[in-house]
Design an enzyme around this catalytic site. Structure first.
Site, mmCIF file in Angstrom:
data_model
loop_
_atom_site.group_PDB
_atom_site.id
_atom_site.type_symbol
_atom_site.label_atom_id
_atom_site.label_comp_id
_atom_site.label_asym_id
_atom_site.label_seq_id
_atom_site.Cartn_x
_atom_site.Cartn_y
_atom_site.Cartn_z
ATOM 1 C CD GLU A 168 -6.817 -11.477 2.849
ATOM 2 O OE1 GLU A 168 -6.628 -10.633 2.416
ATOM 3 O OE2 GLU A 168 -6.792 -11.567 4.209
ATOM 4 C CG HIS A 217 -10.819 -11.392 3.321
ATOM 5 N ND1 HIS A 217 -10.272 -10.362 2.158
ATOM 6 C CD2 HIS A 217 -9.968 -11.195 4.315
ATOM 7 C CE1 HIS A 217 -9.493 -9.575 2.925
ATOM 8 N NE2 HIS A 217 -9.228 -10.002 4.348
ATOM 9 C CG ASP A 229 -4.235 -11.101 -0.610
ATOM 10 O OD1 ASP A 229 -3.557 -10.979 -1.635
ATOM 11 O OD2 ASP A 229 -4.736 -9.876 -0.108
ATOM 12 C CG ASP A 251 -8.670 -10.535 8.221
ATOM 13 O OD1 ASP A 251 -8.610 -11.712 7.727
ATOM 14 O OD2 ASP A 251 -8.564 -9.543 7.671
ATOM 15 C CG ASP A 310 -4.929 -11.168 7.836
ATOM 16 O OD1 ASP A 310 -5.669 -11.859 6.955
ATOM 17 O OD2 ASP A 310 -4.639 -9.971 7.972
ATOM 18 C CG ASP A 353 1.713 -0.874 3.517
ATOM 19 O OD1 ASP A 353 0.902 -0.382 4.334
ATOM 20 O OD2 ASP A 353 1.668 -1.546 2.637
ATOM 21 C CG HIS A 391 -1.829 -1.090 1.576
ATOM 22 N ND1 HIS A 391 -1.274 -1.937 2.293
ATOM 23 C CD2 HIS A 391 -3.172 -1.139 1.355
ATOM 24 C CE1 HIS A 391 -2.292 -2.904 2.675
ATOM 25 N NE2 HIS A 391 -3.268 -2.260 1.915
ATOM 26 C CD GLU A 431 -7.789 -8.570 -0.612
ATOM 27 O OE1 GLU A 431 -6.851 -7.888 -1.172
ATOM 28 O OE2 GLU A 431 -7.781 -8.620 0.616
ATOM 29 C CG ASP A 439 -3.009 -9.737 3.072
ATOM 30 O OD1 ASP A 439 -2.443 -9.218 4.329
ATOM 31 O OD2 ASP A 439 -4.085 -8.950 2.669
HETATM 32 C C1 XUL Z 1 -7.329 -6.689 4.640
HETATM 33 C C2 XUL Z 1 -6.608 -7.000 3.742
HETATM 34 C C3 XUL Z 1 -5.766 -5.983 2.605
HETATM 35 C C4 XUL Z 1 -5.690 -5.867 1.282
HETATM 36 C C5 XUL Z 1 -4.893 -4.832 0.562
HETATM 37 O O1 XUL Z 1 -7.934 -7.515 5.261
HETATM 38 O O2 XUL Z 1 -6.773 -8.109 3.114
HETATM 39 O O3 XUL Z 1 -4.526 -5.857 3.140
HETATM 40 O O4 XUL Z 1 -5.127 -7.109 0.844
HETATM 41 O O5 XUL Z 1 -5.572 -3.740 0.881
HETATM 42 CO CO CO Z 2 -5.790 -9.072 1.520
#
Ligand code: XUL
Ligand code: CO
Length: 436
Positions: free
Chosen positions: A267, A270, A295, A306, A308, A103, A100, A231, A338
């Protein structure tokens, strides 16, 4: 510097190796279905979690030890961090990265200053890309962290915020283009609502579509040929995110005449939050010709948020790779980690363990998916399940030659087709367990 001097360049040593700094399954040159693993998997390191993640959670402050980072918001610190990130990605041997705008470079007091900061860091990213050959999978803009985006960005009730977001995405697209990015991702950030009682949903969705049409127009204007992705994510941070799952995204894109311009970046965590498996999301997207990128992470089955985490579930990676192989492989997209280290895994070296594990579990998924296809039993079960559609009747229905009246005639003249084929779910599970 070098910061990761204790860690060698990660090499493939094969399944019997006990070296924590070696791949056991990811062998970049090894051919699977005639294509190298590197080309199948197209791994990408995310900047935001791996180099900006602090390990903070709602209950406590950050834990990550990052000795190269002076903790300041200076451009110099950001440039230095970028060099460290490339040292890591190079040693890991991942071909791509993603970021991003906010970042990689600090936000300034004004938009103009933020743009200058970004340019100063992009200069270093470009040098490092040239030095290492590492490429940008996709860029994106952070339209959710700053308080100005409290009510969303493209769906904000405030038109000045919409304008600011447009300016920020314009710049993020420009730098993505300058860095030769192969794509650009739109994640909804705070595009959703906390309560419908204060929300004009129709208006917000129209604004989101207007925003994406402007992005499509600007892409053409600057000659950026990378793939756009949207996404899906159902909630968090908002109660309801408009891009809630693959099906909702596809419907939105079709309704607003954007379907030819965006594919999906799916993702895993998600999908879990949406109450789907990642396999489901992959199949929905692939059926629409819209599975663009992944992702690669996972959620915790016991936590509703989430998390991750890095991928570690071979059944999940096998399913993802099976869909990807069936659709002919990823073209513009990749497997983008991600994913974030647990806050208890705070040493820099944990970044290697996490990525090595993620790459190996996807390599195993790829090999298992290819083995299932070569073995043929699973494919035969599916084919036999639909065999009646290859008969005269099935073909006649599929080609649109039948009607309710003609089918009634058929049904009245034939036996009740009750329980015509077993689903063979347990046999399939046995075949999966034999293969994986
Ligand atoms: C948030 C997410 C983000 C996107 C990019 O849950 O997945 O990091 O991948 O903005
Ligand atoms: Co993502």
């Amino acid at each position: 510097m070098p910061t990761f001097s204790d860690v060698p360049k990660i090499a493939y040593e094969g399944p019997t190796s006990k070296n924590p700094f070696a791949f056991k399954h990811y062998n970049p040159e090894e051919l699977v279905e005639g294509k190298s693993m590197a080309n199948h998997l197209r791994f990408s390191v995310v900047y935001w979690h791996s180099f900006r993640g602090t390990g903070a959670d709602p209950f406590g402050m950050g834990t990550m030890l990052r000795p190269w980072d002076d903790g300041s918001n200076s451009v110099e610190n950001a440039q230095n961090r970028a060099r460290v990130a490339f040292e890591f990605i190079e040693k890991l041997g991942a071909p791509y990265y993603a970021f991003h705008d906010r970042d990689v470079a600090p936000e300034g007091a004004t938009l103009a200053e933020s743009n200058r900061n970004l340019d100063a860091v992009v200069k270093v990213l470009k040098e490092e890309q040239q030095r290492t050959g590492i490429k940008l999978l996709w860029g994106t803009a952070c339209l959710f962290a700053n308080p100005r985006f409290v009510h969303g960005a493209a769906t904000s009730p405030n038109s000045d915020v919409f304008a600011y977001a447009a300016a920020q995405v314009k710049k993020a697209m420009e730098v993505t283009h300058e860095l030769g990015g192969e794509g650009y991702t739109f994640w909804g950030g705070r595009e959703g609502y906390s309560t419908l009682w204060n929300t004009d949903m129709k208006r917000e969705l129209d604004h989101l579509a207007r925003f994406l049409h402007m992005a499509v127009a600007y892409k053409k204007e600057i000659g950026f040929t990378g793939q756009f992705y949207i996404e899906p994510k159902p909630r968090e941070p908002t109660t309801h995110q408009y891009d809630s799952d693959a099906a909702a995204c596809l419907n939105f894109l079709r309704e607003h005449d954007l379907i030819d311009h965006l594919k999906l970046n799916l993702e895993t965590n998600h999908a879990t939050l949406a109450g789907h498996t990642m396999f489901h999301e992959c199949e929905v997207a692939a059926a629409a010709g819209a599975l663009g990128s992944v992702d690669a992470n996972r959620g915790d089955e016991l936590l509703g948020w989430d998390t991750d985490q890095f991928p570690a579930n071979i059944y999940e990676t096998t399913a993802i790779m099976l869909t990807i192989l069936k659709m002919g492989g990823l073209t513009t997209g990749g497997l983008n980690f991600d994913a974030k280290l647990r806050r208890e895994s705070f040493e820099p070296v944990d970044l290697f363990h996490a990525h090595i594990g993620g790459m190996d579990v996807f390599a195993r998924g790829l090999k298992a998916a290819a083995a299932l296809r070569a073995d043929g039993r699973l494919g035969d079960i599916v084919k036999n399940r639909y065999a009646s559609w290859d008969t005269d009747l099935g073909q006649s229905i599929e080609s649109g030659k039948e009607s309710f009246a003609s089918l009634e005639k058929h049904a009245l003249g034939n036996d009740d087709p009750i329980q015509h084929t077993s689903g063979r779910q347990e046999l399939i599970e046995n075949i999966l367990n034999e293969t994986i």
